[in-house]
Design an enzyme around this catalytic site. Structure first.
Site, PDB file in Angstrom:
ATOM      1  N   SER A 153      17.299   4.953 -47.027  1.00  0.00           N
ATOM      2  CA  SER A 153      18.313   4.135 -46.375  1.00  0.00           C
ATOM      3  C   SER A 153      17.946   3.905 -44.905  1.00  0.00           C
ATOM      4  CB  SER A 153      19.684   4.794 -46.548  1.00  0.00           C
ATOM      5  OG  SER A 153      20.726   3.918 -46.205  1.00  0.00           O
ATOM      6  N   ASP A 281      21.997  -3.146 -54.933  1.00  0.00           N
ATOM      7  CA  ASP A 281      22.352  -2.215 -53.855  1.00  0.00           C
ATOM      8  C   ASP A 281      23.573  -2.738 -53.104  1.00  0.00           C
ATOM      9  OD1 ASP A 281      22.487  -0.730 -51.441  1.00  0.00           O
ATOM     10  OD2 ASP A 281      20.334  -0.340 -51.511  1.00  0.00           O
ATOM     11  N   HIS A 309      22.557   2.230 -54.441  1.00  0.00           N
ATOM     12  CA  HIS A 309      22.004   2.645 -53.150  1.00  0.00           C
ATOM     13  C   HIS A 309      21.617   4.118 -53.219  1.00  0.00           C
ATOM     14  CE1 HIS A 309      21.296   2.283 -48.848  1.00  0.00           C
ATOM     15  NE2 HIS A 309      21.910   3.448 -48.692  1.00  0.00           N
TER      16      HIS A 309
END
Length: 343
Positions: A153, A281, A309
């Site tokens: 991320s 995502d 995600h």
């Protein structure tokens, strides 16, 4: 050589392509399930505090003592926004990498892990200087040991930007990015729509608590933007304009989003890099996802239709398997011909 793995379920070079688990096809289930299924950390680590040149400190966590060993690369893990060594994805990857013969080090971004850092500034999505500095420390202490990195991320965005900035001079021999936001302008818009607002609210509440812990120091509080403005915590764009940009030397939120996004740097990456991303995502607009012509020949694109995600949970709802924990070591092993298997 650039390889673009299509968003299908066909097998590819680094193990089987991702297929969502039975009962786990929804992107929000993919995103949330790992957090609650494996919420408690089970890998113990030792923390070493590194004093930075600007008078701050960064924590480096290791599950085992590091050694200078050319046959056992060190993998530097970069967590996501408000993450830490206790994040489920980090906890799962550490034993997977260790079992594959790698050494592991987890860098906490400044102020993460529940311990405030010492300066008004903290960390941000383009903060490549800190991992670059930590990598320099690791290379100095373990000069014969290959260094690799995995970023999730926010940490994935930082990693890709760092790789592109350094190009052929990167200290890393290989890298993997998972669910990076890539384009912060588009990501901030995505997070302010639909169910993604739930994630945004949760993360902003966590950031507010982190800033509140730091502001208990009166000297630091005087140098920070005020915390009592509700608008500043209403969405990421307002937060980044009120806090991130001024604390880290950006002219404003748009300057920050432009300069900190990793997507413009993908063509300059010169080390073998696996970019893993799901088109569903909820944190990232599909428009930000690169194609084969948007990345350098050193980048392998692993784009799946589903996965959420930092999810990528296969198997089934009753017997889940965490695909990243096989795909990431497989890619890194393919770049490590001298890797010594663990016995």
């Amino acid at each position: 050589m650039n390889r673009s793995i299509p968003a299908t379920d066909e097998p590819h070079t680094f193990g089987e392509a991702f297929t969502p688990g039975i009962g786990l096809a929804n992107c929000h289930l993919q995103t949330i399930f790992p957090v609650f299924h494996r919420a408690k950390p089970w890998v113990r680590t030792q923390a070493q505090w590194l004093d930075t040149p600007d008078g701050d400190r960064i924590a480096l966590h290791t599950p085992a003592r590091l050694a200078d060993d050319r046959q056992r690369p060190i993998v530097l893990i970069l967590h996501g926004l408000e993450g830490s060594v206790e994040s489920p994805y980090v906890q799962g990857l550490m034993p997977a990498l260790s079992a594959a013969g790698f050494q592991v080090a987890v860098m906490h971004f400044r102020g993460c892990g529940g311990v405030p850092n010492l300066l008004p500034r903290a960390y941000h999505s383009g903060d490549s200087e800190d991992p670059r500095w930590v990598a320099g420390r690791l290379r100095a202490h373990y000069p014969n040991t290959p260094l690799m990195s995995v970023g999730y991320s926010l940490g994935g965005n930082v990693l890709l930007k760092w790789l592109g900035e350094d190009g052929a001079n990167s200290p890393l021999s290989a890298a993997v990015s998972v669910s990076a936001p890539l384009d912060l302008h588009l990501s901030s818009q995505q997070m302010n729509t639909g169910f993604s607002k739930v994630y945004q609210r949760h993360l902003l509440e966590s950031l507010k608590k982190s800033l509140g812990r730091k502001a208990r120091d009166p000297q630091l509080a005087r140098q920070m933007p005020p915390l009592d403005r509700p608008r500043a915590f209403s969405n990421f764009r307002h937060f980044d304009d009120h806090f991130t940009a001024p604390l880290h030397g950006f002219r404003g939120v748009d300057d920050y989003y432009t300069r900190a996004s990793s997507r413009p740097h993908l063509m300059d990456i010169a080390r073998p890099t696996y970019l893993i991303h799901a088109l569903d995502d909820p944190f990232v607009s599909p428009r930000a996802v690169p194609g084969a012509t948007d990345v350098s020949p050193s980048v392998t694109l692993g784009i799946s239709q589903r996965g959420g995600h930092v999810g990528f949970v296969s198997g089934s709802l009753w017997k889940p398997r965490y695909w990243l924990e096989s795909a990431i070591p497989a890619f890194l092993k393919a770049q490590s011909p001298a890797l010594s298997p663990r016995v």
